[in-house]
Every structure is written in structure tokens, then in C-alpha cells.
Design an enzyme around this catalytic site. Structure first.
Site, mmCIF file in Angstrom:
data_model
loop_
_atom_site.group_PDB
_atom_site.id
_atom_site.type_symbol
_atom_site.label_atom_id
_atom_site.label_comp_id
_atom_site.label_asym_id
_atom_site.label_seq_id
_atom_site.Cartn_x
_atom_site.Cartn_y
_atom_site.Cartn_z
ATOM 1 N N GLU A 217 55.170 -49.314 -50.200
ATOM 2 C CA GLU A 217 54.761 -50.038 -48.781
ATOM 3 C C GLU A 217 55.906 -50.483 -48.389
ATOM 4 O OE1 GLU A 217 52.065 -49.462 -47.355
ATOM 5 O OE2 GLU A 217 50.809 -48.292 -48.951
ATOM 6 N N CYS A 251 55.923 -57.315 -41.812
ATOM 7 C CA CYS A 251 56.233 -55.743 -42.106
ATOM 8 C C CYS A 251 55.888 -55.036 -40.807
ATOM 9 C CB CYS A 251 55.786 -55.096 -43.095
ATOM 10 S SG CYS A 251 53.964 -55.117 -43.222
HETATM 11 P P1 NAD Z 1 62.235 -57.120 -51.863
HETATM 12 O O1 NAD Z 1 62.327 -55.631 -52.125
HETATM 13 O O2 NAD Z 1 63.567 -58.091 -51.828
HETATM 14 O O3 NAD Z 1 61.505 -57.754 -53.149
HETATM 15 C C1 NAD Z 1 60.065 -57.381 -53.482
HETATM 16 C C2 NAD Z 1 59.821 -57.263 -54.796
HETATM 17 O O4 NAD Z 1 60.835 -56.409 -55.471
HETATM 18 C C3 NAD Z 1 59.779 -58.681 -55.468
HETATM 19 O O5 NAD Z 1 58.897 -58.942 -56.230
HETATM 20 C C4 NAD Z 1 61.337 -58.760 -56.292
HETATM 21 O O6 NAD Z 1 61.083 -59.412 -57.283
HETATM 22 C C5 NAD Z 1 61.261 -57.345 -56.446
HETATM 23 N N1 NAD Z 1 62.858 -56.906 -56.724
HETATM 24 C C6 NAD Z 1 63.788 -57.120 -55.990
HETATM 25 N N2 NAD Z 1 65.012 -56.598 -56.350
HETATM 26 C C7 NAD Z 1 64.609 -55.627 -57.300
HETATM 27 C C8 NAD Z 1 65.458 -54.657 -58.071
HETATM 28 N N3 NAD Z 1 66.634 -54.467 -57.887
HETATM 29 N N4 NAD Z 1 64.675 -54.178 -58.975
HETATM 30 C C9 NAD Z 1 63.441 -54.194 -59.397
HETATM 31 N N5 NAD Z 1 62.815 -55.045 -58.476
HETATM 32 C C10 NAD Z 1 63.405 -55.844 -57.500
HETATM 33 O O7 NAD Z 1 61.490 -57.332 -50.519
HETATM 34 P P2 NAD Z 1 61.368 -58.876 -49.897
HETATM 35 O O8 NAD Z 1 62.477 -59.397 -49.111
HETATM 36 O O9 NAD Z 1 60.414 -59.654 -50.654
HETATM 37 O O10 NAD Z 1 60.341 -58.219 -48.668
HETATM 38 C C11 NAD Z 1 60.601 -57.801 -47.478
HETATM 39 C C12 NAD Z 1 60.496 -56.484 -47.109
HETATM 40 O O11 NAD Z 1 58.959 -55.853 -47.470
HETATM 41 C C13 NAD Z 1 60.785 -56.056 -45.493
HETATM 42 O O12 NAD Z 1 61.266 -54.834 -45.636
HETATM 43 C C14 NAD Z 1 59.183 -55.675 -45.397
HETATM 44 O O13 NAD Z 1 59.075 -54.852 -44.096
HETATM 45 C C15 NAD Z 1 58.564 -55.220 -46.563
HETATM 46 N N6 NAD Z 1 57.081 -55.441 -46.478
HETATM 47 C C16 NAD Z 1 56.579 -54.089 -46.227
HETATM 48 C C17 NAD Z 1 54.926 -54.375 -46.122
HETATM 49 C C18 NAD Z 1 54.085 -53.173 -46.010
HETATM 50 O O14 NAD Z 1 52.831 -53.099 -46.401
HETATM 51 N N7 NAD Z 1 54.607 -51.868 -45.639
HETATM 52 C C19 NAD Z 1 54.330 -55.709 -46.345
HETATM 53 C C20 NAD Z 1 55.345 -56.594 -46.276
HETATM 54 C C21 NAD Z 1 56.465 -56.508 -46.658
#
Ligand code: NAD
Length: 517
Positions: A217, A251
Site C-alpha cells: 500500500e 497517502c
Molecule cells: P516509510 O516507508 O519510511 O516507513 C514505513 C515503514 O517501513 C516503517 O514501519 C519503517 O520502520 C519501515 N522501514 C523504513 N525503512 C525501511 C527499510 N530500509 N527496510 C525495512 N523497513 C523499513 O514510510 P512513511 O514515511 O512512514 O510513510 C509515508 C509513505 O506511506 C507515503 O509515501 C504515503 O503515501 C504512504 N502511505 C500509503 C498508504 C496506503 O494505504 N496506500 C497509507 C499511508 C501512507
């Protein structure tokens, strides 16, 4: 607030414990699942105020937004799962087929096992509660990995989960990259990852190593198309609300707005009036920056979004104030933004709204189609032709007219992206299905071989002939030429004739019945 990260060595142990918990078979009972769902509901209801406080601590967010978009939305999702799980979990029978009906073909809905939910920071309650409800309803054991960027909310989940839910089935792992990496080394029944496309690629690669099915997502730039003839006042209100809620860290937030060059001035006037009505403190003799707005989640997010603003060549018409210490960026409207502007370079995920003037609708559609499929796409119009043109000539996770951001919370609709904005669907029944294995099953009686016994070797000319005669597949007649897409006049004529004949037949039957009586 410092969040205690889960020791790396504990992660494999947690996975093994949950596997053992799942193997006891207790989640097979729907009553048991419903009890856990109810407990999840009470976890939130009893502690709503504490969640609001934690969210205020993590995101500087007003209680209104937290209650509306997290507490209330989570409870509604949990309730839907609670009420519907009996129906969702019922085995399905395929459509009647004379060849297979006696073999009792059935699809059983079975849990996938121990599943993993990795959540982002922006709705750190709803994006835990919703997938958790779907996974519990489907009968799985679940590990949740909240975002480390919202430590107060993650700590609250960590405290409350074991108090309300069965710890042998539901567990939490806290941490950042090392902890998530360790989690992803393990095989899971399913991984639901919500977050950025950059990390989504890492998750998908790791899941490939263990052949774990994964739903992504993700986000992206969700465009808005403004019909020059639409009601600007109405559009401005819904647009600014959807954009500035949670400081644009949504998002499905409208990312940028297409207007025609000729209508930009009038649309900006409508936006300014709405802005002043939303943030009255910004007008009058001693104007202040907007109050009660959510902050950027951390210094890194502030720097990134502020960088996009400072590098923009557009003109700020509302907002523009920033405060690094408070991680505050005012809701900001920028006009005359060009397609190569910094604000168009990546998903903004902050309270900046670029207004992009274009010559016409075709130019806007062509731009969207030349880039990644957005998670959401919005139009503001009262004209069906305008709406149809945008919807039918683009592709996106969802397509919404005259509304913003609430589509993920609408019961019964799937929520998911396409291409770079994600794959898979969650919420409601779609969440249940994501965490469910559709186990095809049949049970064939012995007497069937009286009819199908010819399938066994040795193969002979006779058995081939029997096969051809007993299992013919009849294709419909081929039309004269490739269809044009529209119903032809001839097809319409045939349809009308068939309809008229059916009516005459029904009337004759009724008349005959009356005569008999
Ligand atoms: P992110 O990708 O930085 O982090 C999300 C999760 O991934 C966190 O739990 C984090 O600990 C983990 N993570 C981070 N780096 C990692 C790595 N290298 N390896 C493994 N895990 C890792 O995202 P964010 O900044 O928390 O969220 C923002 C993004 O999420 C935006 O792009 C937004 O559009 C998207 N989003 C999508 C939805 C949807 O339902 N489609 C909903 C909410 C947010």
C-alpha cells in the site's frame, strides 16, 4: 519520547511463539475471532483519549482530526469485521456446472497463518487497527510493526495490546530498519506493507526470498482536475480540507491541482476565501500563521518539505510560514507552478498545494498518463462529460468526483493502488480476503467413474472419441467483424425484437391461465 526497540534476538522467538499459538487451532472458531475483534474495539474505545494525546505528542495533531480519522474510522472498521465475519468466512460454492456438480466443489476460507503488518507514521492508529482487524477476522496470528516515527503511539499500542488481546496470537515488534529487516528474513503467511515506494521495493525483494505473498500500500502524487465551469467555492472547500488535514501527510491527499490558464485567477480567489474561513487568525489587523494545524512528523520530513517549498518557482498566495523548531509548515497554496517545478518532483506529503495552469484538459490527462499511476485521482465538476473524460482516459487506485481523502473509509469499497502506488486491497472484506487463503476443495464419489472412467489409460481411439463427444466446449458464434465498442443498430434491433417477443409470450401465458381459471 524514547521507544524501547525489540531486541533482534527476540524477533525469531516471537515468530515461533505465534506460530505455535496459531497451530493450537483456536482461531478456527469464529466466536473466538469475534471476541478478539470486540476486545480490539474496546482497546480503542476505552483508551481513545490516550490515543488522541499520543497522536498530539507525535504529530502535534488536533484531537478533531485524530478522533475523526483514526479513532472513529478504526472503530467503524472493527465493527464491520465483527458484524460480517460470519458471512465472509462461509465456504463458497461455484456456479452450477453439470460436469462437476456431483464432486461437491467448494472454496473454504482458511487463515494464511502468521502474518506481518508493517505500518507508516501518518495514521499510526488506523493503519494498525484496520489491518489488525482484517487479519484477526481471517483467523490469523499477527505481528504488527508500527512506525518508529510515532513513538508515543507505538508505545501505547505496545502497552495495550497484551492487556486486551491474546498475546499468543497477536504481538508487536518495535524498531526501525534493523528490526524490520530481521522480520523480513522470516517466512510469513502474508506481509502487508504500507509506506513509501522506496521501502516497498525493499520489502518486495525480501519477501521474494521466502516466497511470502505481499501487499504493498504505497503513495504517489494524486492529481486534481478542476473543471473551469464547476462551482469553485464548493471545490475549494473540499480540496483545502483534504489537502491540509494531517498537514498533507495523507497517502490520498490531493498532491497538485490542474486548472486551465484562463480560470486560475478566479479559482485562486475561491481558494483564498476558503483559506481565510478555515484559518481566520491569518487575516485582520494582526494576522498570525494558521493555528491548530498538524506538524511535520520529524526534522527530516520538515527539511524535505521545506526544501520543496523554498526551491519552488511558483508564487505563494496563502501561507508560506515555517518554524523549524516546531516542525511547523503553514498550509500553503502556490500558484503558477510549472510541470518541472520542485513541487512536481516527488510526492509532497506535506501542506503545500501547487496550482498548475494548463492550456486544456488533454494536456493535464497526458501529463498524468506519462507518470506513475496515482493512488487517488480527483475531479471537481458538475459535468458528466468532463468527469467521464478524466476517469476513462486515466488509471489510478481510485477515481473520485467532488470529494477528497475519505474514500479509504467508505465501507464496501476496495482501497489500494496500482503499479507504483501499490498492489493489493485492504479495508473491510478486501482486508479479510487479503489475509485469507481460498482453499479449493472437492470430494468425488466413486460412481462418477461410470461416466468419466474413459479418462484412464490405455488411451484408445474410442476413448478419444468419447472425450470429444462427452466434454465438448461450445464457443459462441463469432460476430461478423471486430466489435466497435458501441452497441450496433442491428444489435439494438435484435434486442428490441427479443424483448417484444418475451412480452408477447408472457401476455399470452397470462391470458391462457385466465381462460383456464
Ligand atoms: P516509510 O516507508 O519510511 O516507513 C514505513 C515503514 O517501513 C516503517 O514501519 C519503517 O520502520 C519501515 N522501514 C523504513 N525503512 C525501511 C527499510 N530500509 N527496510 C525495512 N523497513 C523499513 O514510510 P512513511 O514515511 O512512514 O510513510 C509515508 C509513505 O506511506 C507515503 O509515501 C504515503 O503515501 C504512504 N502511505 C500509503 C498508504 C496506503 O494505504 N496506500 C497509507 C499511508 C501512507
Amino acid at each position: 519520547m524514547a521507544l524501547a526497540y525489540t531486541p533482534l534476538d527476540d524477533i525469531t522467538k516471537i515468530h515461533a511463539e505465534l506460530k505455535a499459538g496459531f497451530q493450537t487451532g483456536k482461531t478456527k472458531s469464529l466466536a473466538y475471532r469475534k471476541y478478539q475483534l470486540l476486545q480490539l474495539g474496546y482497546l480503542i474505545k476505552d483508551n481513545a483519549k490516550r490515543f488522541e494525546e499520543a497522536l498530539a505528542q507525535d504529530l502535534g495533531r488536533h484531537a478533531f482530526e485524530s478522533y475523526f480519522l483514526e479513532v472513529n474510522a478504526s472503530l467503524s472498521e472493527i465493527l464491520e469485521c465483527y458484524k460480517s465475519v460470519d458471512a465472509w468466512a462461509k465456504p463458497d460454492k461455484p456456479a452450477f456446472n453439470v460436469n462437476f456438480v456431483f464432486m461437491k466443489p467448494t472454496t473454504y476460507k482458511v487463515p494464511k497463518g502468521v502474518v506481518l503488518v508493517i505500518s507508516p507514521f501518518n495514521y499510526p492508529m488506523w493503519l494498525i487497527a484496520t489491518p489488525l482487524a482484517g487479519a484477526i477476522a481471517a483467523g490469523n496470528a499477527v505481528v504488527i510493526k508500527p512506525s518508529e516515527s510515532c513513538p508515543a503511539t507505538a508505545a501505547l499500542w505496545t502497552e495495550l495490546l497484551p492487556k486486551y488481546l491474546d498475546s499468543s496470537l497477536i504481538s508487536i515488534v518495535n524498531g526501525a530498519i534493523p528490526e524490520t529487516t530481521r522480520l523480513l528474513e522470516l517466512p510469513w503467511g502474508h506481509v502487508l506493507y504500507t509506506g513509501s515506494g522506496r521501502v516497498g521495493r525493499i520489502v518486495a525483494r525480501a519477501a521474494a526470498n521466502t516466497l511470502t505473498p505481499v501487499s504493498l500500500e504505497l503513495g504517489g502524487k494524486s492529481p486534481v482536475f478542476i473543471d473551469p465551469d464547476c462551482d469553485f467555492k464548493f471545490a475549494a472547500k473540499r480540496l483545502l480540507w483534504g489537502k491540509f488535514t494531517n498537514a498533507g501527510q495523507t497517502c490520498v491527499a490531493p498532491d497538485y491541482v490542474f486548472v486551465t490558464k484562463g480560470s486560475q485567477d478566479a479559482f485562486i480567489e475561491a481558494l483564498k476565501l476558503t483559506y481565510e474561513s478555515f484559518y481566520p487568525e491569518t487575516t485582520g489587523p494582526s494576522p498570525k500563521p494558521p493555528q491548530n494545524v498538524t506538524k511535520m512528523v520529524n526534522a527530516q520530513a520538515f527539511t524535505r518539505v521545506n526544501g520543496l517549498l523554498q526551491n519552488s518557482k511558483g508564487t505563494v498566495v496563502c501561507g508560506g510560514q515555517t518554524d523549524e523548531v516546531q516542525r511547523f509548515i503553514a498550509p500553503t497554496i502556490v500558484r503558477d507552478v510549472k510541470l518541472d517545478d520542485s513541487l512536481m518532483s516527488e510526492e509532497i506529503f506535506g501542506p503545500l498545494l501547487p496550482i498548475v495552469p494548463v492550456d486544456n484538459l488533454d494536456e493535464a490527462i497526458a501529463y498524468v498518463n506519462a507518470h506513475d499511476h496515482p493512488l487517488a485521482l480527483y475531479v471537481f465538476t458538475q459535468n458528466e462529460v468532463f468527469k467521464k473524460k478524466v476517469f476513462e482516459n486515466t488509471l489510478s487506485g481510485s477515481a473520485v468526483a467532488n470529494e477528497t481523502i475519505i474514500i479509504p473509509g467508505v465501507p464496501g469499497l476496495p482501497f489500494g493502488g496500482i503499479g507504483a502506488s501499490g498492489s493489493g486491497y485492504h479495508t473491510g472484506k478486501y482486508g479479510f480476503d487479503m489475509f485469507t487463503h481460498f482453499r479449493a476443495s472437492m470430494d468425488t464419489p466413486g460412481w462418477i467413474d461410470k461416466i468419466l472412467g474413459f479418462r484412464f489409460p490405455p488411451y484408445t481411439d474410442q476413448s478419444v472419441a468419447t472425450l470429444r463427444s462427452r466434454m465438448p466446449i461450445k464457443l459462441p458464434a463469432r460476430p461478423a467483424g471486430p466489435p466497435t465498442g458501441a452497441t450496433s443498430t442491428t444489435q439494438r434491433k435484435w434486442f428490441l425484437l427479443a424483448f417484444a417477443l418475451a412480452i408477447v409470450g408472457a401476455l399470452t401465458r397470462m391470458k391462457n391461465l385466465q381462460l383456464k381459471n
